[in-house]
Write an enzyme that holds these catalytic residues in place. Structure first.
Site, PDB file in Angstrom:
ATOM      1  N   VAL A   1       0.741  -1.117   0.005  1.00  0.00           N
ATOM      2  CA  VAL A   1      -0.014  -0.015  -0.021  1.00  0.00           C
ATOM      3  C   VAL A   1       0.831   1.306  -0.268  1.00  0.00           C
ATOM      4  O   VAL A   1       1.991   1.395   0.740  1.00  0.00           O
ATOM      5  CB  VAL A   1      -1.035   0.135   1.134  1.00  0.00           C
ATOM      6  CG1 VAL A   1      -1.752   1.092   1.211  1.00  0.00           C
ATOM      7  CG2 VAL A   1      -1.951  -1.054   1.089  1.00  0.00           C
ATOM      8  N   HIS A   2       0.355   2.224  -0.751  1.00  0.00           N
ATOM      9  CA  HIS A   2       1.271   3.546  -0.836  1.00  0.00           C
ATOM     10  C   HIS A   2       1.033   4.292   0.654  1.00  0.00           C
ATOM     11  O   HIS A   2      -0.072   5.131   0.456  1.00  0.00           O
ATOM     12  CB  HIS A   2       0.651   4.346  -1.888  1.00  0.00           C
ATOM     13  CG  HIS A   2       1.279   5.715  -2.391  1.00  0.00           C
ATOM     14  ND1 HIS A   2       2.498   5.400  -3.316  1.00  0.00           N
ATOM     15  CD2 HIS A   2       1.273   6.695  -1.736  1.00  0.00           C
ATOM     16  CE1 HIS A   2       2.998   6.769  -3.170  1.00  0.00           C
ATOM     17  NE2 HIS A   2       2.217   7.483  -2.528  1.00  0.00           N
ATOM     18  N   HIS A   3       1.871   4.079   1.628  1.00  0.00           N
ATOM     19  CA  HIS A   3       1.445   4.665   2.880  1.00  0.00           C
ATOM     20  C   HIS A   3       3.048   4.737   3.605  1.00  0.00           C
ATOM     21  O   HIS A   3       3.491   3.724   3.621  1.00  0.00           O
ATOM     22  CB  HIS A   3       0.568   3.947   3.716  1.00  0.00           C
ATOM     23  CG  HIS A   3       0.028   4.185   4.900  1.00  0.00           C
ATOM     24  ND1 HIS A   3       0.776   4.340   6.115  1.00  0.00           N
ATOM     25  CD2 HIS A   3      -1.102   4.856   5.370  1.00  0.00           C
ATOM     26  CE1 HIS A   3       0.143   4.989   7.130  1.00  0.00           C
ATOM     27  NE2 HIS A   3      -0.896   5.280   6.395  1.00  0.00           N
TER      28      HIS A   3
END
Length: 572
Positions: free
Chosen positions: A423-425
């Site tokens: 996830v882009h986090h």
């Protein structure tokens, strides 16, 4: 103007909430109570400030403890917007409004699932921050941090070295949209806390009334007062929907018919009975306004003088419902929402799941309103949809999110056997601060963590990712912010429907003019990054030059009664 994951987890929570109750007597494909529990965890992953002893997301730690210090105000707390560390007031407020609405509709189901304390904590974490941010009757701090400088860095929030500049709206620099949304959030939350914490509810209502008066008296778009927000959560559709939105929550919170008079008197001028929409998000919530107004009509919570106008609100609300059902026979190609081959409602490539979860919640809620009066939604050009059909679509969208899709993958992170692992986090993709307190710098995060091919070291449980494309395809890659980004505003809708099927949030377009930030020195080459709402940042070169690609064009909104075109495909 938003389910963020803090700009959205609510959608899944709400939808699952409705599902838990609705499918109790039937064989369920998914464990909706588990999905509800996981959705609420996302709020805790997005917390800013000093974390409480009961914090369940153990890989997070205290952060943002000096927010507001330079401006002489205490702005510690609230929620980070998505996979970055900016606190945007508009999507955060929309999240709280929607989560509150979810509890007002499905609170008993949430309580039966044992999650009511956590849901109340999620709301209060937001409203405590709004109380701090509303420093004067006509002053509201609307943003902390700067998206431009924030996106130059890939750091844990505990290591932040980016700007924590705070921005406000006031009488000289108005922001009716953000003030109106915050008023709605505090009014809705005051109803939630009315029985369990009456003193706190009274305090929230006091702030809500002041904020509404501020928003209505000193009118203006907040992105004209805060240029830094224009590239992220621009006020494309204006502020009229927020004024109507807040005014619809206030009569329920106060019992004062004057607020409903405002909704009726301004219905035409503000577009409430003019726009026929096919989508909802935090920026363009006209359809949410129309559904709330229709609720008052169908439940008899109005005076006779309001009926005729509320009927017109209901007509537009049912255009949205029928658009999701694909049953509007009039209005042309834009009158209905596209479906993917796997059945997902598809609006656009940029974080499409926010539209799905918002729709799930709104459809679920509207199915209840229809069932209460034995009614049928009337569609443009003839035909209709009964409560059972509307609810079935809401449930199908929640099931799609939870894994009943062509890929067999859950887009609710942490739920099921298969879900996105990269996830882009920022915080999720770097070793937890509690395990390694060694400072990770701005560029170091890109060099050592962003480009890793493996799964994130921390699972951001409860996040709803941007989701697949119109062909049900998703590439699980940290660099793929279009599909892998999540946001707080997306969460709100999920919560409400997770105990019965619903889950959604209002939506809207943003990003146009991009202000060039002054980059830090020696910034290395970076990959492109997209904001939760679809703005693309192409970062390259020795000095980190930014080039922004605007999101794809959207069919124009037809002007009604002189109102200016806004965002998203809408038809008269």
């Amino acid at each position: 103007m938003r389910w963020r994951r803090v700009g959205e987890f609510v959608a899944v929570v709400v939808v699952v909430t409705a599902l838990v109750d609705a499918v109790a007597a039937a064989a369920a494909r998914h464990d909706y109570e588990e999905a509800l529990r996981k959705s609420l965890l996302y709020c805790e992953a997005q917390r800013s400030g000093r974390l409480p002893h009961g914090q369940r997301v153990a890989w997070r730690d205290h952060s943002g403890l000096t927010d507001g210090l330079e401006q002489g105000v205490d702005l510690v707390g609230g929620y980070y917007d998505a996979g970055d560390h900016v606190k945007f007031g508009l999507p955060m407020a929309f999240t709280v409004t929607m989560l509150s609405w979810s509890l007002l509709e499905y609170g008993a189901d949430v309580a039966a699932a044992g999650e009511l304390p956590h849901a109340l904590e999620a709301i209060k974490w937001g409203t405590d921050y709004f109380i701090k941010a509303h420093t004067k009757p006509h002053e509201l701090w609307a943003e902390v941090g700067d998206g431009d400088t924030d996106h130059y860095c890939w750091q844990r929030p505990e290591d932040m070295t980016t700007s924590r500049q705070a921005y406000k709206v006031d009488r000289d620099r108005p922001g009716s949209d953000v003030a109106g949304e915050t008023a709605a959030a505090m009014a809705a939350a005051s109803i939630v806390f009315r029985d369990s914490n009456p003193h706190y509810a009274h305090l929230l209502l006091h702030h809500a009334q002041q904020l509404f008066e501020f928003a209505d008296t000193y009118r203006g778009k907040y992105d004209s007062s805060i240029a830094e927000v224009k590239s992220y959560y621009a006020s494309v559709s204006g502020y009229h929907d927020e004024l109507l939105w807040a005014a619809l929550w206030l009569p329920r919170a106060t019992g004062r018919a004057a607020y409903l008079d405002y909704v009726v008197d301004n219905a035409g001028e503000f577009g409430g009975t003019g726009w026929a929409l096919t989508q909802v998000n935090r920026g363009g919530k006209d359809a949410g306004v129309q559904i709330l107004a229709a609720r008052l009509l169908m439940r008899g919570e109005h005076e006779e003088r309001h009926r005729e106008t509320l009927e017109r609100y209901r007509e537009k609300a049912e255009h949205y419902v029928c658009a999701c059902m694909g049953r509007n026979a009039a209005g042309g190609a834009d009158a209905n929402v596209e479906r993917s081959p796997g059945g997902m409602l598809y609006v656009r490539q940029w974080n499409n799941m926010q539209y799905v979860t918002n729709a799930a919640f709104l459809l679920s809620a509207y199915s209840d309103y229809l069932a209460g009066v034995g009614g049928v939604a009337s569609c443009a050009g003839g035909g209709g949809a009964d409560a059972g059909e509307v609810f079935a679509l809401a449930r199908s969208q929640v099931d799609y999110v939870l894994g009943s899709n062509p890929r067999g993958i859950s887009y609710l992170v942490g739920y099921g056997e298969r879900f996105p692992a990269r996830v882009h986090h920022r915080a999720a993709s770097i070793v937890p601060y509690k395990d390694s307190k060694e400072f990770i710098g701005c560029a170091q995060g890109f060099d050592d963590w962003f480009g890793r091919r493996g799964a994130n070291p921390n699972v951001v449980v409860g996040a709803i990712v941007g989701g697949p494309d119109r062909r049900d395809r998703l590439r699980d890659d940290r660099e793929n912010a279009v599909q892998g980004q999540q946001g707080v505003h997306r969460l709100r809708a999920g919560v409400r429907r997770l105990v019965r099927p619903e889950g959604c949030q209002p939506q809207r377009r943003r990003r146009r003019h991009r202000r060039r930030a002054r980059p830090p020195r020696q910034v290395p080459r970076r990959p492109r990054e997209l904001h939760a709402d679809g703005g693309v940042h192409v970062q390259h070169g020795a000095h980190g030059r930014h080039v922004r690609h605007a999101q794809p064009p959207v069919p124009a909104r037809v002007a009604v009664d002189g109102e200016q075109p806004g965002d998203g495909p809408k038809c008269k």
